[in-house]
Design a protein around this motif. Structure first.
Motif, short mmCIF file in Angstrom:
data_model
loop_
_atom_site.label_atom_id
_atom_site.label_comp_id
_atom_site.label_asym_id
_atom_site.label_seq_id
_atom_site.Cartn_x
_atom_site.Cartn_y
_atom_site.Cartn_z
N THR A 1 0.85 -1.18 0.00
CA THR A 1 0.00 0.00 0.00
C THR A 1 0.90 1.24 0.00
OG1 THR A 1 -1.67 -1.22 1.26
CG2 THR A 1 -1.85 1.19 1.26
N ALA B 1 1.40 5.54 0.22
CA ALA B 1 0.86 6.84 0.64
C ALA B 1 1.78 7.89 0.03
CB ALA B 1 0.85 6.93 2.16
N LEU C 1 -3.56 7.65 -0.54
CA LEU C 1 -3.41 6.24 -0.16
C LEU C 1 -3.96 5.35 -1.25
CD1 LEU C 1 -3.50 7.54 2.99
CD2 LEU C 1 -3.28 5.07 3.35
N ALA D 1 1.52 2.08 5.36
CA ALA D 1 1.75 2.20 3.92
C ALA D 1 3.17 2.75 3.68
CB ALA D 1 0.72 3.14 3.30
N VAL E 1 -6.89 7.00 8.90
CA VAL E 1 -7.75 7.10 7.72
C VAL E 1 -9.20 6.77 8.09
CG1 VAL E 1 -8.13 6.26 5.36
CG2 VAL E 1 -5.81 6.29 6.31
#
Lengths: 701, 701
Positions: free
Chosen positions: B180, B182, B193, B219, B235
């Motif tokens: 992931t 960011a 993200l 991330a 988030v």
């Protein structure tokens, strides 16, 4: 017998040289290209009832027989009951029953087909087993022709679902002590069934919680003031509305650790009257005047004969354990060949099954699953021979009992171990119900304690081994025993396949590689495994010898002091049986490549057993410390050799997506990994990847 | 070093003479009447946060916090969510949080209280852990004051249930490789993200399936084209109607192998924008212009520091595993002391725990549970010292990490082993959900792979041991290593507490009993356990030495070839830690009778460990074959000694009926057995019992 050289500290005890092991394995197998003919091996694994199994497995792929996630307890039970009716409609339940009633009198085929149901759902297997393999089988094997004619049709058709009421809450494994009584009343020609206290409630009975309308009830048969021991009675328990009949009471066991598609429950009887004819009278009968008769004079032998007719439960649990182990391994190996984690010196991450630890966790268990499969087929052949009448002497029946008591514990425990290791090897994914491993394990859990608690069964095996042993030495003294042991050893040395050979090799060649090679000799493996059983039993016999002269309580205490060793000896015996079955199976593998791989796998099984008992071999001087050290190293090497064939070996079990029904075994993980690798590859090629901070900045610490 | 006499076959290898062992144990303990002061031992077992635990345990007895049988998956989840609100209302969740926000900044006490929740329901423990120990702790430990002020109040009050989004489906244990991203956008001052592919979905997250409204998402932080490694972002994921916010997607994990009171699920992000301030920026920050800064220069050390702040998950799993093991043993021992089966030379049947095998199954595991309990308390003290700031140097933090990585695997695996053996030891009753064992085991199953897979954690331990070792020999050659080993051995002999003493005893006295006695010497036990760890690590260091000079891929292959040994060495280290904690705890037991019993129990733990690695001690000449044989015999003897105290030892754990909630642990079995015995006694006295056929008829065979 074996040289135990003085060995110093650390630096003096390296493992065998890797290169030598490598050279030896390679040299040994160079002429044959190791590769698995999956289709041919698959046919071999189907065993002696391959056609029946093939059809049974196709049936098990039918979604109508699969569980549905998220159902309530009641819904699960109703679904499985419906599935039993579906089996009836598809003519799947009659194989073991008499030809005259539409059956096939095919005992081995019946069990083979029944075992395949576990691939649909263990609840389905066990509820079917309760109805036709226990309740129905009690009527079949303990009843006589009139019972067959009058009762079996409704049992076969599921018009009368029934419970097998043997276990009591106070007497699980000790059936002979069950406390329910059936007292004959010559005035009315009836038996009076009665539960004298709470501990005598019948417990854990499938179909008793809700669906059962009748039960085969085991109770002490009392007539004329004499207790003739445990007999079985056919007793209606619920009316057509599923309300309890007068005098019958019970409770629902509710939620269990698994097998929740089955309505287990408790039953008790308050002076419930059944006609004299409801006694299943094959092995014992009561005349209208109350006089008792039996074709078997000894009450003890009569009891064991009656129980022996119900051995098929253990047979089928052994087969189901082998099947579910194979399924679990198929899921975990497939996932382990696709899931990647951590890099090892390249851009690509490594698939799990390339890690040594992962191989160590999975591949020896794959060897065990093969051993279980081959041993089970031999077991089933033996069962069929006894029940078809082809070979049903007293000794055959005793051998079958002993085989059941040895194999069922080993395979059911192994299944739990395999399923758990597979679940852990799949990490969090293994814990998700959608990947099946946790559910299968939960369902199989009770297999280790029902149809005979594993520890209790192994004691039966040990007692049989001891009585075989003492039969040889009925009047012998300790001197005779010692001479026997010496002679055995001498014989082995003479034949040149045994321990002496092992020791000689070390001395003569002084080469670790060469001597390790000896451990791959099937004769040496057999010798090591056999010797352990024999020695353990001999030692036990010596320690238990004084029991014969002791008062009852002291003799019991002496016996109890050896209970753990008895069970370990029985386990060793079971392991030897599995090894022998695996070894015999190798002779039936024609394809040289498959034969090579399976021989490695058999060696892994053997070395794994020896490794797990290594301290015994060392203490008893059967292996030298350096040889013992080589066992583990050699095992590692064989595991590495088998690793490329792991997928083929699980594919050969023949379970497809409709059986496994595990998301992670569908290829979804390979797709995810390929997508990820492609993403990074494209990013590298496009040059758009962010630079890693660590490769940019100078390292500081 | 130790005499390895040539040993012959069977007759030459008896166990140590029973009488000698007996005499020795008796002589050794004669001055003190062995008996357990249950209340005092109970207070000691509550450990360093006894008051907190006492209150926590009282809370865990509250039916409002217990699961209810038969609920659907949704109902289970709602019930546990409601229980979390109940904890909030009762002020139970704030201990670890800042005083300014109504907390107590009490880290050790927080974990102690939290662990007690497992006695109410493991789902409650883990869902609480997700909310306050992971989601909340990430904000607390990785965020800064503004995050605390703005975010923690709603987290503490459960106004915002949240998920801890670290694990990805493709990267479970390898957090550093999570995919992931960011990416900082200086134009808008936001992070973008994004989940680049299916394998990067966040997976297995508690609260993500349904209840979570926000998540702490790990991330790769990318700014200015540079990847600064894994960071954590706050988030929001769902609105007040629990619908996903734009760009957020996910799935419910559905049914799991256990812990079904928790709504685990998956999350993915499609270019989800969050303000720059949502970066939890304690260890790394991005300025509005996109420039990155961190108080820790090394990206590697920064990563491990961030992860290190989350070690409390492992601490609490270790404690929960110890607690549930104690509960399982309390159930099985209580039942084993009441349930009777088979007679042994008298009218009465024998209680299960009087059987040798049953003792062998239960009592060594009881010793393990004690070792786990004592080790856990020391672990928690260490954790508190680091997190309170009392002792939080880099080395302290590394020691804490290593302790966590060593103890959590051992205790969580032991919990599964203990619960399973307890379930089997209770037979069919153990499989009934009403007796708790299957449910507890199912819930604890995932503890062995979450918060760090056990096998992965043990590798971290081994690497730490290796790096400690190599720090001593940074520039040493093989000769220096050998001299080290020799010196170590010499030192031991000089101090007179070590292996040399052991060997001397055998030679000097020639008495098995006397030499066995040596194994009860704590110094000898320590020496044997320590020596094994040191030797394994030394051997590994030697084998891995060439890796430094090899190309990356070959070095990785070499490392992989030792992976199994690494893990075994780490396990040996963890066992030593447990043994040391148990031994230190003995010094805190004032009552002589309790001290005597616990010393036996500690010896059982030590001898059990040595027995389980006996082949190692034999191969490495640390024990002679005759000594090795004595280990098992002596263990049996000690188990017999502890057996009368088994009930006291489980009672001292302090779990009462409101915690155990197992029908078979309520005394119902004793009532049933008493009723049955009374029935038979009355029948014998009245003379109305039916005569057994076998006692009437002449025996025939």
């Amino acid at each position: 017998m074996v040289d135990l050289a003085h060995r110093g500290a650390v630096a003096d005890t390296p493992g065998p040289a890797t290169d030598e092991l490598e050279a030896e394995v390679t040299a040994d197998t160079a002429p044959v290209q190791a590769s698995v003919d999956v289709a041919a091996l698959g046919r071999r694994l189907l065993g002696s009832w391959a056609d029946v199994r093939t059809r049974g497995r196709a049936l098990a792929a039918d979604p109508a027989l699969h569980p549905v996630a998220g159902l309530s307890l009641d819904e699960q039970r109703e679904r499985v009951l419906g599935q039993l009716h579906y089996l009836v409609e598809h003519g799947q339940v009659n194989r073991a029953f008499p030809v005259a009633l539409g059956g096939h009198n095919d005992h081995g085929g019946n069990i083979a087909a029944f075992e395949e149901l576990v691939a649909a759902d263990p609840s389905l297997q066990i509820k079917s087993g309760v109805q036709w393999g226990l309740f129905g089988a009690a009527v079949l094997h303990l009843g006589t022709e009139r019972h067959h004619r009058e009762l079996l049709p409704d049992i076969m058709s599921l018009a009368i679902p029934g419970a097998f009421a043997m276990t009591e809450i106070g007497h699980g494994s000790d059936v002979a002590s069950c406390a329910t009584t059936a007292t004959y009343d010559p005035e009315t020609g009836e038996f009076d069934l009665h539960t004298p206290f709470r501990g005598a409630w019948k417990e854990y009975l499938g179909n008793a919680g809700k669906h059962g309308r009748a039960a085969t009830v085991f109770a002490q048969l009392i007539t004329g003031g004499v207790n003739h021991g445990v007999h079985c009675f056919y007793v209606p328990i619920r009316d057509e509305n599923l309300d309890f009949l007068p005098g019958i009471g019970g409770e629902d066991d509710g939620l269990k650790g698994g097998l929740n598609g089955i309505d287990n429950g408790r039953l008790h009887f308050t002076h419930v009257r059944v006609p004299r004819e409801n006694l299943l009278n094959r092995y014992g009968d009561v005349a209208p005047d109350g006089s008792y008769s039996s074709p078997i004079d000894s009450p003890g032998r009569r009891f064991f004969t009656m129980l022996g007719t119900l051995v098929q439960g253990r047979v089928s649990l052994d087969g189901a354990a082998a099947a579910v182990s194979a399924m679990g391994l198929a899921i975990a190996v497939t996932y382990g060949n696709q899931r990647r984690q951590f890099t090892a010196g390249s851009d690509d991450e490594v698939v799990l099954l390339d890690y040594q630890r992962h191989q160590r966790r999975i591949i020896p268990r794959l060897a065990t699953a093969y051993a279980m499969n081959f041993a089970h087929d031999e077991f089933l052949v033996k069962f069929d021979a006894v029940f078809s009448g082809a070979a049903d002497s007293d000794e055959d029946r005793q051998d079958l009992e002993t085989l059941a008591a040895a194999l069922k514990p080993l395979s059911t425990w192994a299944a739990l171990d395999i399923l758990q290791e597979c679940r852990e090897a799949c990490g969090g994914a293994g814990f998700m119900a959608e990947n099946r491993l946790v559910g299968l394990r939960a369902d199989l859990d009770v297999y280790v304690t029902f149809e005979g608690d594993n520890n209790v069964l192994l004691q039966l095996v040990a007692k049989r081994l001891l009585s075989d042993f003492s039969a040889k030495f009925r009047h012998a003294d300790a001197g005779a025993l010692a001479r026997y042991v010496a002679r055995q050893t001498a014989t082995r040395a003479y034949h040149g396949t045994g321990l002496r050979t092992l020791a000689q090799t070390v001395r003569d060649f002084g080469s670790t590689a060469r001597s390790v090679q000896t451990l791959r000799d099937a004769g040496v493996q057999r010798e090591l495994l056999t010797d352990r059983v024999e020695t353990m039993i001999t030692e036990l016999a010596q320690r238990l010898r004084p029991a014969a002269k002791l008062p009852k309580a002291e003799a019991a205490a002496l016996f109890n002091s050896q209970q753990n060793s008895l069970i370990e000896a029985a386990r060793a015996h079971g392991e030897l049986l599995q090894w022998e079955a695996f070894t015999r199976a190798l002779d039936t593998i024609d394809d040289p490549g498959t034969h090579a791989v399976l021989t490695w796998l058999r060696d892994i099984f053997a070395l794994g057993l020896i490794e797990s008992h290594l301290e015994w071999y060392l203490i008893h001087s059967r292996l030298s410390p350096s040889r013992a050290l080589a066992v583990g190293a050699y095992l590692e090497r064989l595991i590495t050799r088998v690793r490329p064939h792991a997928q083929d070996l699980v594919d050969a079990f023949g379970y497809d997506a409709a059986h496994l029904r595990a998301t992670i075994a569908t290829g979804v993980e390979a797709e995810r990994q390929d997508e990820a690798r492609e993403y990074y590859r494209a990013q590298r090629e496009a040059g758009g990847a962010p630079i890693a901070e660590k490769s940019r900045a100078p390292k500081k610490r």
